[in-house]
Design a protein around this motif. Structure first.
Motif, short mmCIF file in Angstrom:
data_model
loop_
_atom_site.label_atom_id
_atom_site.label_comp_id
_atom_site.label_asym_id
_atom_site.label_seq_id
_atom_site.Cartn_x
_atom_site.Cartn_y
_atom_site.Cartn_z
N PRO A 1 0.81 -1.22 0.00
CA PRO A 1 0.00 0.00 0.00
C PRO A 1 0.85 1.27 0.00
O PRO A 1 1.98 1.27 0.46
CB PRO A 1 -0.82 -0.12 1.28
N GLN A 2 0.27 2.34 -0.52
CA GLN A 2 0.97 3.62 -0.61
C GLN A 2 1.29 4.15 0.78
O GLN A 2 0.49 4.05 1.70
CB GLN A 2 0.11 4.63 -1.38
N LEU A 3 2.48 4.71 0.92
CA LEU A 3 2.95 5.21 2.21
C LEU A 3 2.17 6.47 2.59
O LEU A 3 2.19 7.47 1.89
CB LEU A 3 4.45 5.51 2.13
N ASP A 4 1.48 6.40 3.73
CA ASP A 4 0.70 7.51 4.25
C ASP A 4 1.53 8.24 5.32
O ASP A 4 1.83 7.64 6.36
CB ASP A 4 -0.60 6.98 4.86
N PRO A 5 1.91 9.51 5.11
CA PRO A 5 2.76 10.21 6.08
C PRO A 5 2.14 10.32 7.47
O PRO A 5 2.85 10.20 8.47
CB PRO A 5 2.94 11.60 5.45
N ILE A 6 0.81 10.52 7.55
CA ILE A 6 0.15 10.64 8.85
C ILE A 6 0.19 9.31 9.59
O ILE A 6 0.47 9.25 10.79
CB ILE A 6 -1.30 11.11 8.68
N GLN A 7 -0.06 8.22 8.89
CA GLN A 7 0.01 6.89 9.52
C GLN A 7 1.44 6.58 9.97
O GLN A 7 1.65 6.07 11.07
CB GLN A 7 -0.48 5.83 8.54
N LEU A 8 2.42 6.90 9.14
CA LEU A 8 3.82 6.69 9.50
C LEU A 8 4.19 7.51 10.73
O LEU A 8 4.84 7.01 11.65
CB LEU A 8 4.72 7.05 8.33
N SER A 9 3.76 8.76 10.76
CA SER A 9 4.06 9.63 11.90
C SER A 9 3.45 9.07 13.18
O SER A 9 4.07 9.08 14.24
CB SER A 9 3.53 11.04 11.63
N ARG A 10 2.24 8.56 13.09
CA ARG A 10 1.57 8.00 14.27
C ARG A 10 2.30 6.77 14.78
O ARG A 10 2.48 6.60 16.00
CB ARG A 10 0.12 7.66 13.91
N PHE A 11 2.74 5.90 13.89
CA PHE A 11 3.50 4.73 14.30
C PHE A 11 4.82 5.14 14.95
O PHE A 11 5.26 4.53 15.94
CB PHE A 11 3.76 3.82 13.11
N LEU A 12 5.48 6.15 14.38
CA LEU A 12 6.75 6.62 14.95
C LEU A 12 6.55 7.17 16.35
O LEU A 12 7.35 6.90 17.26
CB LEU A 12 7.37 7.68 14.04
N VAL A 13 5.48 7.93 16.55
CA VAL A 13 5.20 8.49 17.88
C VAL A 13 4.91 7.37 18.87
O VAL A 13 5.39 7.39 20.01
CB VAL A 13 4.02 9.48 17.80
#
Length: 368
Positions: free
Chosen positions: A101-113
């Motif tokens: 799936p296409q990389l979603d910046p908001i989802q990535l940011s949430r996982f990083l947090v």
């Protein structure tokens, strides 16, 4: 091995949990590790001590023939992840896919947090790099460096050899692979541990996201040394830390911290704030800040949990921890209470010609 078989107990690592059974990895005299199927002592259950993957435990009643044992003690944990429960982790390897799936910046940011909130070192790995051009890869690298991260780009399907930086990162450490579904976590595990049969599943083309492929967490031995755990994929992790922890989860804030006018600045609308400004994830920080403040308000209205153990001092001065029984559940009724109950029952049934005339609720209250 012969010397080890004479031992009554050994220290091991829990590598898998299922129902009320635990697979424990024991290292014996430098030989290949042995795996014992163990149960948990009833005392640990009474104390509410849950055994999780990654726990260092003392195993007693060792049956070397059938490889059975009983977990008697859980060693102090250095850390504990909550979803899924894994302890004593050295690092989190966060896996995302650049496409499909296409990389979603908001989802990535949430996982990083979420990963940063554990206090465990985080390494970011982006899979399926073969689906992007070099220019697109450079754009993502520049963007994530502004977030404070140095990602490792891989292609589990195309790379003949995985990057040496990734292999060095995993060597001699307990690592947990995390990330959303369908990004290649289980496929990466199959590359790193060739004999493991982690089930993989196709990505749902309709939703553009992956289906859950891993159902439980388990630690696997890496050929180069170290342990690796694959975890179930989730597309929206909960962020339930406090405000101070949340601020520390953003490398951008950590780099600029300590320059605000007020020490209790949360970087929203306070005067003299040096953090509030033009950086990419600031809007997402404000969104998570509102979410964390709402969660704190809910927690403040919850009653405190009652202790599950009591502390006693033995005759020799030794501190003893014993299970604390539930209040009033195991306490015998006094004679006064029994007499009062008898009077109440007589009053409730007074005037009834037969038991059929008594209300069902009254009969149930007195055990009829």
């Amino acid at each position: 091995m012969k010397a080890a078989k004479s031992l009554s107990s050994m220290l091991g690592t829990v590598v898998a949990c299922q129902a009320n059974y635990y697979q424990v990895r024991l290292c014996v005299d430098g030989d290949e590790p042995l795996y014992f199927l163990c149960t948990r002592r009833a005392r640990l259950k009474k104390l509410g001590r849950q055994v999780v993957v990654g726990d260092r435990v003392i195993v007693e009643e060792l049956d070397w023939h059938d490889r059975r044992g009983a977990i008697a003690t859980i060693q102090p944990r250095t850390n504990l992840l909550d979803r899924p429960p894994v302890s004593n982790v050295d690092q989190i390897l966060l896996i995302f896919a650049l496409a499909e799936p296409q990389l979603d910046p908001i989802q990535l940011s949430r996982f990083l947090v979420k990963a940063e909130s554990t206090g465990i070192p985080v390494n970011l790995c982006l899979n399926k790099r073969d689906l992007l051009s070099e220019a697109e890869l450079d754009q993502w690298q520049t963007r994530l460096r502004s977030w404070g991260y140095k990602p490792t780009f891989i292609s589990v399907r195309k790379d003949k050899k995985l990057p040496p930086t990734l292999m060095h990162t995993l060597s001699q450490r307990v690592s947990v692979v995390a990330g959303p579904s369908g990004v290649g976590k289980s496929s990466l595990l199959n590359r790193l541990v060739p004999d493991v049969e982690a089930r993989t599943n196709a990505v749902s083309g309709k939703l553009g996201r992956g289906r859950h492929t891993t159902r439980h967490v388990e630690l696997f031995d890496l050929p180069s040394g170290g342990l690796l755990a694959d975890t179930p994929g989730f597309n929206q992790p909960d962020v339930t830390c406090d405000v101070e922890t949340l601020m520390g989860c953003f490398p951008e804030i950590r780099q600029l911290g300590g320059q605000c006018q007020f020490n209790n600045c949360v970087h929203r609308d306070e005067p003299g704030c040096s953090i509030r400004g033009d950086w990419e994830r600031y809007a997402h920080y404000l969104s998570l800040l509102d979410e964390v403040l709402h969660h704190q308000q809910q927690q403040e209205h919850r009653p405190d949990e009652e202790a599950v153990e009591k502390v006693k001092i033995g005759s020799d001065g030794q501190v003893l921890h014993e299970p604390k029984l539930e209040a009033k559940k195991y306490r015998r009724k006094s004679r006064r209470q029994k007499h009062q109950d008898l009077q109440d029952m007589c009053y409730d049934v007074m005037g009834a010609d037969s038991i059929d005339d008594i209300d069902d609720a009254v009969l149930e209250e007195y055990g009829f």
